[in-house]
Design a protein around this motif. Structure first.
Motif, mmCIF file in Angstrom:
data_model
loop_
_atom_site.group_PDB
_atom_site.id
_atom_site.type_symbol
_atom_site.label_atom_id
_atom_site.label_comp_id
_atom_site.label_asym_id
_atom_site.label_seq_id
_atom_site.Cartn_x
_atom_site.Cartn_y
_atom_site.Cartn_z
ATOM 1 N N UNK A 1 -2.101 5.514 -2.962
ATOM 2 C CA UNK A 1 -0.754 5.587 -2.406
ATOM 3 C C UNK A 1 0.222 5.982 -3.486
ATOM 4 N N UNK A 2 1.307 6.652 -3.099
ATOM 5 C CA UNK A 2 2.275 7.141 -4.088
ATOM 6 C C UNK A 2 3.687 6.626 -3.852
ATOM 7 N N UNK B 1 4.600 13.503 5.263
ATOM 8 C CA UNK B 1 5.395 12.739 4.309
ATOM 9 C C UNK B 1 4.973 11.279 4.236
ATOM 10 N N UNK B 2 4.201 10.835 5.190
ATOM 11 C CA UNK B 2 3.820 9.426 5.217
ATOM 12 C C UNK B 2 2.993 9.076 3.978
ATOM 13 N N UNK B 3 3.323 7.941 3.385
ATOM 14 C CA UNK B 3 2.633 7.526 2.160
ATOM 15 C C UNK B 3 2.629 6.010 2.064
ATOM 16 N N UNK B 4 1.521 5.470 1.576
ATOM 17 C CA UNK B 4 1.423 4.032 1.348
ATOM 18 C C UNK B 4 1.887 3.710 -0.070
ATOM 19 N N UNK B 5 1.952 2.421 -0.351
ATOM 20 C CA UNK B 5 2.555 1.971 -1.605
ATOM 21 C C UNK B 5 1.623 2.180 -2.804
ATOM 22 N N UNK B 6 2.231 2.388 -3.967
ATOM 23 C CA UNK B 6 1.567 2.999 -5.121
ATOM 24 C C UNK B 6 0.381 2.210 -5.667
ATOM 25 N N UNK B 7 -0.729 2.914 -5.806
ATOM 26 C CA UNK B 7 -1.935 2.396 -6.442
ATOM 27 C C UNK B 7 -2.886 3.562 -6.659
ATOM 28 N N UNK B 8 -3.734 3.446 -7.679
ATOM 29 C CA UNK B 8 -4.814 4.402 -7.849
ATOM 30 C C UNK B 8 -6.121 3.631 -8.032
ATOM 31 N N UNK B 9 -7.242 4.322 -7.806
ATOM 32 C CA UNK B 9 -8.562 3.770 -8.082
ATOM 33 C C UNK B 9 -9.236 4.659 -9.119
ATOM 34 N N UNK B 10 -9.955 4.044 -10.057
ATOM 35 C CA UNK B 10 -10.607 4.798 -11.130
ATOM 36 C C UNK B 10 -12.077 4.388 -11.237
ATOM 37 N N UNK C 1 4.141 16.987 -10.127
ATOM 38 C CA UNK C 1 3.556 16.957 -8.794
ATOM 39 C C UNK C 1 3.930 15.654 -8.096
ATOM 40 N N UNK C 2 4.029 15.721 -6.777
ATOM 41 C CA UNK C 2 4.160 14.539 -5.927
ATOM 42 C C UNK C 2 2.917 14.518 -5.056
ATOM 43 N N UNK C 3 2.018 13.570 -5.263
ATOM 44 C CA UNK C 3 0.713 13.635 -4.603
ATOM 45 C C UNK C 3 0.726 13.057 -3.196
ATOM 46 N N UNK C 4 -0.200 13.515 -2.385
ATOM 47 C CA UNK C 4 -0.464 12.897 -1.092
ATOM 48 C C UNK C 4 -1.463 11.778 -1.275
ATOM 49 N N UNK C 5 -1.407 10.784 -0.402
ATOM 50 C CA UNK C 5 -2.421 9.742 -0.411
ATOM 51 C C UNK C 5 -3.803 10.375 -0.261
ATOM 52 N N UNK D 1 -9.107 4.268 4.465
ATOM 53 C CA UNK D 1 -8.913 5.715 4.361
ATOM 54 C C UNK D 1 -9.676 6.346 3.199
ATOM 55 N N UNK D 2 -10.346 5.540 2.376
ATOM 56 C CA UNK D 2 -10.979 6.044 1.156
ATOM 57 C C UNK D 2 -12.482 5.778 1.178
ATOM 58 N N UNK D 3 -13.296 6.779 1.549
ATOM 59 C CA UNK D 3 -14.752 6.564 1.667
ATOM 60 C C UNK D 3 -15.397 6.056 0.386
ATOM 61 N N UNK D 4 -14.868 6.450 -0.763
ATOM 62 C CA UNK D 4 -15.462 6.001 -2.024
ATOM 63 C C UNK D 4 -15.440 4.482 -2.161
ATOM 64 N N UNK D 5 -14.532 3.834 -1.440
ATOM 65 C CA UNK D 5 -14.354 2.387 -1.570
ATOM 66 C C UNK D 5 -14.946 1.617 -0.390
#
Length: 309
Positions: free
Chosen positions: A8-9, A35-44, A299-303, A66-70
């Protein structure tokens, strides 16, 4: 290889915010759902199998779906690829998602003692039993390697460092559980892949770009940086709030002392804004502010954006 997924961004409240009728939120609900976006976090991840979250937003359950990797792997009744969560502050939009991880899967929380003290002082976080969820203190400017569930090294080296900011707003006027002295309420992270030597920086909150911070970020391959507001008085001018960006502990994107100007000419390969408030006009793709952002190389990323380093 370091793998990154932008979960999320957006800043607190997301886009659209549930009770907001600003132009960005209105557009996100109607003709521009992109434009819809969830609250900021990344996964590494260094191996593509075990993942670490950087902050746990209130939208975490939605982000995980929404994230198959997780997603859980195999036929096990209970499983998660998430090995740990690294917290950079104790704001609601960084820690509330922990409560969505209360169903008994083991993982570790890595955070500064000041942040851990806040979790300890609030009994609702006791739903994360320390039998399954280890709370590991981290120290400023001391590298650590988060562990995989079996105790083996993850291949990721993280160096936390203090950045100008503020403590959690819900503690304003109250005693901090860890006392009033000492840094650690707002951290930036240097995140490196031990195999390749490549690294990125993550700063979800930053009130000022100091000369020391410029030296840290110079020549970086990738920087995620606080993009909360376009201008310091944005919320006030829009009639959405009474605080400036600085009062909330966030630098503006624009202006002579803003992030775009301050981080220009540092040789950073890729610059990405995140923690962007719904009031920020740079979210609108046809806005003059967005043109300035992109022309400056940001850049402004999409979820769901995926990056490899």
């Amino acid at each position: 290889m370091l793998r990154i997924v932008v979960l999320g961004a957006a800043a607190g409240g997301g886009v659209p915010q549930w009770n907001c009728g600003c132009p960005v939120c209105q557009a996100a609900r109607t003709e521009h759902p992109e434009l819809q976006s969830t609250q900021a976090s990344i996964a590494i991840s260094a191996d593509g199998e075990h993942w670490f979250l950087i902050n746990a937003s209130p939208d975490l359950r939605q982000q995980l779906i929404a994230t198959p990797q997780l997603h859980p792997k195999g036929l096990r009744l209970r499983h998660s690829p998430i090995a740990g969560v690294i917290l950079t502050n104790s704001e609601v939009d960084a820690v509330a998602g922990l409560l969505s991880m209360r169903e008994g899967s083991p993982f570790a929380i890595y955070a500064h003692p000041r942040v851990l003290a806040i979790l300890r002082a609030n009994s609702i976080f006791n739903v994360l039993s320390e039998t399954n969820v280890r709370r590991q203190p981290i120290a400023i400017d001391e590298a650590f390697e988060p562990e995989l569930p079996d105790g083996s090294p993850s291949g990721i080296e993280i160096v936390p460092f203090a950045v100008p900011g503020k403590g959690a707003w819900y503690l304003e006027g109250k005693a901090h559980p860890a006392g009033d002295d000492g840094a650690g309420d707002t951290l930036g992270l240097r995140i490196g892949d031990k195999a390749s030597g490549k690294h990125l920086y993550f700063l979800a909150a930053c009130a000022k770009v100091t000369s020391e911070l410029k030296q840290r970020l110079a020549g970086a391959s990738l920087v995620f940086f606080d993009g909360t507001v376009w201008r310091d008085d944005e919320l006030i001018a829009a009639g959405l709030g009474a605080k400036t960006g600085q009062a909330m502990g966030h630098i503006s994107m624009s202006g002579d002392n803003g992030a775009i100007a301050a981080l220009a000419d540092l040789g950073i390969d890729r610059k990405i804004f995140l923690h962007i408030n719904n009031s920020n006009p740079a979210l609108l793709r046809d806005s003059a502010e967005r043109e300035i952002v992109e022309r400056a190389g940001w850049q402004i990323p999409a979820d769901g954006t995926e990056i490899t380093l």
